[in-house]
Design an enzyme around this catalytic site. Structure first.
Site, PDB file in Angstrom:
ATOM      1  CD  GLN A  82      -3.068  -0.455  -0.016  1.00  0.00           C
ATOM      2  OE1 GLN A  82      -3.192   0.723  -0.308  1.00  0.00           O
ATOM      3  NE2 GLN A  82      -3.727  -1.405  -0.633  1.00  0.00           N
ATOM      4  CB  SER A  83       4.304   1.891  -1.134  1.00  0.00           C
ATOM      5  OG  SER A  83       5.125   3.021  -1.342  1.00  0.00           O
ATOM      6  CG  ASN A  84       0.728   6.600   0.929  1.00  0.00           C
ATOM      7  OD1 ASN A  84      -0.397   6.498   0.467  1.00  0.00           O
ATOM      8  ND2 ASN A  84       1.001   6.348   2.208  1.00  0.00           N
TER       9      ASN A  84
END
Ligand SMILES: *Cc1c(COP(=O)(O)O)cnc(C)c1O
Length: 330
Positions: A82-84
């Protein structure tokens, strides 16, 4: 005393314009009343404006300048599923016409949501690895493979947390100082809370405040994963790297920095009852969306600190909202 030479170098440093700046410094009176802190503001870097925003936009403005992209065919970076940061790197690649490969911690989701959905929407190729420690070596292998095939990759380290990336937050510190100095709220010092993980954000803030000679702003970074001692030393190291780029040093009296690790709970990305409560409070009392991995825990850390220690009269509190809303929708 401020370091005017280094500040001038920072102002002239090349950057690519991605963010809508300045981000707002929002008063949040209903939240302030509930938390019991009269002068509370939120610095809205969640609304930095590029591809759903967040703190990595400011760092990428320094990492992705045209000079560094000459001859580059691929951007490679890494992060959680879920890396921004991966989302923003992929969005930049899409806009610039570069290929993007993201190394994320597996397994491959069956139906991607939140940032995982956006990684794919922006056309990135995803390579999953089993463990967090596998990411950096996998990026090196990928870059060599791309070179063997005639391409050239630029590796953006995890979180764009490098001395160079941290310059984005040194600039942000100056932007914030200007906003604080324009407030007519009777405060003469500031506590600045925010989430910290790969430490480039707080390193940049520390650097900017130190160069500006502003010890009246105290930084409190709330860790999303690592122990406080590791966070503090990684932050100092990156700030020193950033200072070196500007031809200076952090000096003997860097701005005050404190790291907290009491909100990690069961680990990175796993909500806690305090983080869920903070998310509800920000939503209901300010219309602000926090994310489960970073900002909700940072907000819980701020609330914990204020409950334990209170705020002295003459002090204001600023919460740096670093973004991450897509993670809440995953
Ligand atoms: C990456 C990230 C952080 C942590 O910033 P670092 O510079 O890695 O310490 C905080 N909040 C959000 C939403 C992030 O994506």
């Amino acid at each position: 005393m401020s370091d005017t030479d280094a500040l001038a170098r920072l102002a002239a440093w090349p950057r690519v314009s991605l963010a809508h700046l300045p981000t707002r410094l929002l008063p949040v009176p209903r939240l302030a009343e509930r938390i019991g802190c009269r002068k509370l503001y939120v610095k809205m870097d969640a609304e930095s404006g590029f591809a759903l925003g967040g703190n990595k936009v400011r760092k990428l403005e320094f990492e992705l300048i045209p000079e560094r992209l000459e001859g580059i065919t691929h951007l490679i970076t890494a992060g959680g599923a879920q890396s921004n940061h991966c989302r923003l790197t992929a969005a930049f690649a899409a806009r610039a016409g570069l290929k993007c490969v993201l190394v994320t911690v597996g397994p491959e989701p069956e139906s991607p949501t939140g940032n995982a959905l956006l990684h794919r929407l922006f056309g990135a190729e995803i390579l999953t690895v089993p463990e967090r420690e596998d990411r950096t070596p996998a990026m090196d292998v990928l870059a060599r493979r791309i070179a063997a095939e005639g391409g050239r990759a630029l590796i953006i380290p995890i979180g764009a947390s490098t001395g160079l990336g941290s310059l984005g937050y040194a600039s942000a510190a100056l932007e914030l100082l200007e906003q604080l100095d324009a407030l007519d709220d009777g405060a003469d010092s500031t506590l600045l809370f925010g989430s910290t993980s790969s430490c480039g954000t707080f390193a940049g803030l520390l650097l900017g405040l130190t160069l500006a000679g502003r010890a009246d702003v105290q930084l409190i970074g709330v860790s999303a994963d690592a122990p406080a001692s590791e966070i503090t030393s990684a932050t100092l190291k990156l700030a020193v790297d950033g200072a070196r780029l500007l031809g200076t040093s952090l000096g003997l009296t860097p701005a005050p920095l404190h790291s907290m690790d009491s909100q990690i709970g069961a680990g990175y990305g796993i909500p806690t009852s305090a983080s869920i409560e903070a998310t509800d409070m920000f939503g209901r009392l300010a219309g602000i969306v926090l994310d489960p991995t970073y900002t909700s825990k940072a907000a819980a850390g701020m609330i914990e600190w204020l409950e334990r220690k209170g705020v002295e009269k003459g002090r204001r509190v600023v919460f740096l909202h670093t973004g991450g809303a897509p993670g809440l929708l995953s």
